[in-house]
Enzyme design. Structure first.
Site, mmCIF file in Angstrom:
data_model
loop_
_atom_site.group_PDB
_atom_site.id
_atom_site.type_symbol
_atom_site.label_atom_id
_atom_site.label_comp_id
_atom_site.label_asym_id
_atom_site.label_seq_id
_atom_site.Cartn_x
_atom_site.Cartn_y
_atom_site.Cartn_z
ATOM 1 N N ASP A 5 27.613 -31.756 48.876
ATOM 2 C CA ASP A 5 26.269 -31.931 49.721
ATOM 3 C C ASP A 5 26.622 -31.786 51.021
ATOM 4 O OD1 ASP A 5 27.300 -34.489 49.713
ATOM 5 O OD2 ASP A 5 25.594 -35.403 49.026
ATOM 6 N N SER A 6 27.607 -31.825 51.714
ATOM 7 C CA SER A 6 27.860 -31.444 52.936
ATOM 8 C C SER A 6 27.146 -30.316 53.432
ATOM 9 C CB SER A 6 29.239 -31.330 53.335
ATOM 10 O OG SER A 6 29.965 -30.432 52.374
ATOM 11 N N ASP A 48 28.529 -31.550 44.018
ATOM 12 C CA ASP A 48 28.348 -32.848 43.995
ATOM 13 C C ASP A 48 26.844 -33.085 43.535
ATOM 14 O OD1 ASP A 48 29.782 -34.221 45.733
ATOM 15 O OD2 ASP A 48 29.248 -33.297 47.532
ATOM 16 N N LYS A 98 30.296 -34.655 40.907
ATOM 17 C CA LYS A 98 30.900 -35.839 41.744
ATOM 18 C C LYS A 98 29.831 -36.696 42.190
ATOM 19 C CE LYS A 98 32.641 -35.068 46.122
ATOM 20 N NZ LYS A 98 31.695 -36.143 46.911
ATOM 21 N N GLU A 158 28.921 -40.587 44.282
ATOM 22 C CA GLU A 158 29.417 -41.603 45.351
ATOM 23 C C GLU A 158 29.080 -43.059 45.048
ATOM 24 O OE1 GLU A 158 27.891 -40.681 49.087
ATOM 25 O OE2 GLU A 158 28.492 -38.579 49.095
ATOM 26 N N GLU A 199 37.460 -41.092 50.935
ATOM 27 C CA GLU A 199 37.105 -40.556 52.150
ATOM 28 C C GLU A 199 37.493 -41.547 53.268
ATOM 29 O OE1 GLU A 199 33.475 -38.148 52.268
ATOM 30 O OE2 GLU A 199 33.517 -38.036 54.602
#
Ligand code: KIV
Length: 275
Positions: free
Chosen positions: A55-56, A94, A123, A125, A192
């Site tokens: 999602d960057s 993501d 993925k 978070e 990260e």
């Protein structure tokens, strides 16, 4: 331009269980982000094992200042494009901001990312309430990658993009969270921006592979945002970033150089890690 040649011989395609085997055999996992079919095809041919539609993309493709505006529809769109470029690498996508606020929402989003977006893994978070979603998805045979340390979707609460787990209490919490996501059924864990020694301890603690970004050399694999690897990093370049295009000549050579450096253990160095 996307140009996978139909019928061309390819190395055996990888799959989700391949990564636990790689950890067991101490083979480092090479991961990179991609957002379209053309770059995905080049990195696949260059030997990247795992391609992340991060999602960057909200920042590097759309120009937002965070990943928060990214939607499930957008992730499905980019994931499907990247899927068309891959032949050997595994695709991970993501789950965007708040798309896993409850296990039921997580299931709806993850099913779309797999069925429409072609993702093999999704993925998410964090730990805490996210453990319920990890467990819920895993119980329904949806492979999940957890993401701990600096979790960019929490930027407002964290107050910025900073190294995590530096004091003893935060380090202990991170170690416990890593065990919990593995117990909840995660297949993999992205770490990260955490101190290298802590990432090494976590990697030794859990059976699932860890993929580091700004987390030192001892993780089971490494990931970079493709734009950073190609030197397209506007403003201040984070410590963990290396421009592999400089000196490589072509984008494919830059991807090959990155893959070789990760496999040989020459990237990241201390210069790219946090203490
Ligand atoms: O969104 C992303 O690209 C990521 C990587 C930085 C791990 O989550």
């Amino acid at each position: 331009m996307y140009s996978a040649e139909p019928g061309a011989p390819i190395a055996a395609p990888l799959n989700v269980p391949s990564f636990r085997k790689m950890k067991a055999q101490a083979q480092r996992i090479v991961c990179l982000t991609a957002y379209d079919a053309s770059f995905a095809a080049v990195m696949d041919a260059a030997g990247v094992d795992l391609v992340l539609v991060g999602d960057s993309l909200g920042m590097v493709v759309q120009g937002h200042s965070s990943t928060l505006p990214v939607t499930v529809d957008q992730m499905v769109y980019h994931s499907a494009a990247v899927a068309r470029g891959l032949r050997r690498a595994v695709l991970m996508t993501d789950m965007p901001y708040q798309s896993y606020a409850s296990p039921q929402r997580a299931l709806e989003a993850a099913a779309r990312l797999q069925a429409e977006g072609g993702a093999a893994l999704v993925k998410l978070e964090g730990a805490g309430h996210v453990l319920d979603s990890i467990e819920y998805l895993s119980a329904r045979d949806i492979p999940v990658c957890a993401h701990l340390g600096l979790t960019p979707q929490s930027v407002l609460k964290l107050g910025g993009y900073r190294v995590q787990g530096r004091d003893a209490e935060a380090a202990l919490r991170l170690r416990e969270d890593a065990r919990r996501v593995a117990e909840a059924g995660a297949e993999m864990l992205v770490l990260e921006c955490v101190p290298a020694a802590l990432a090494a301890e976590i990697t030794a603690d859990i059976a699932i592979p860890t993929i580091g970004i700004g987390a030192g050399l001892q993780c089971d694999g490494q990931v970079l945002v493709m734009h950073d690897l190609l030197g397209v990093t506007p403003g201040r370049r984070p410590r963990f970033v290396k421009d592999f295009l400089a000196g490589a000549g072509t984008v494919e050579a830059a991807f090959v150089a990155y893959a070789e450096a990760v496999r040989k253990g020459s990237f990241p160095t201390q210069e790219h890690s946090f203490q």
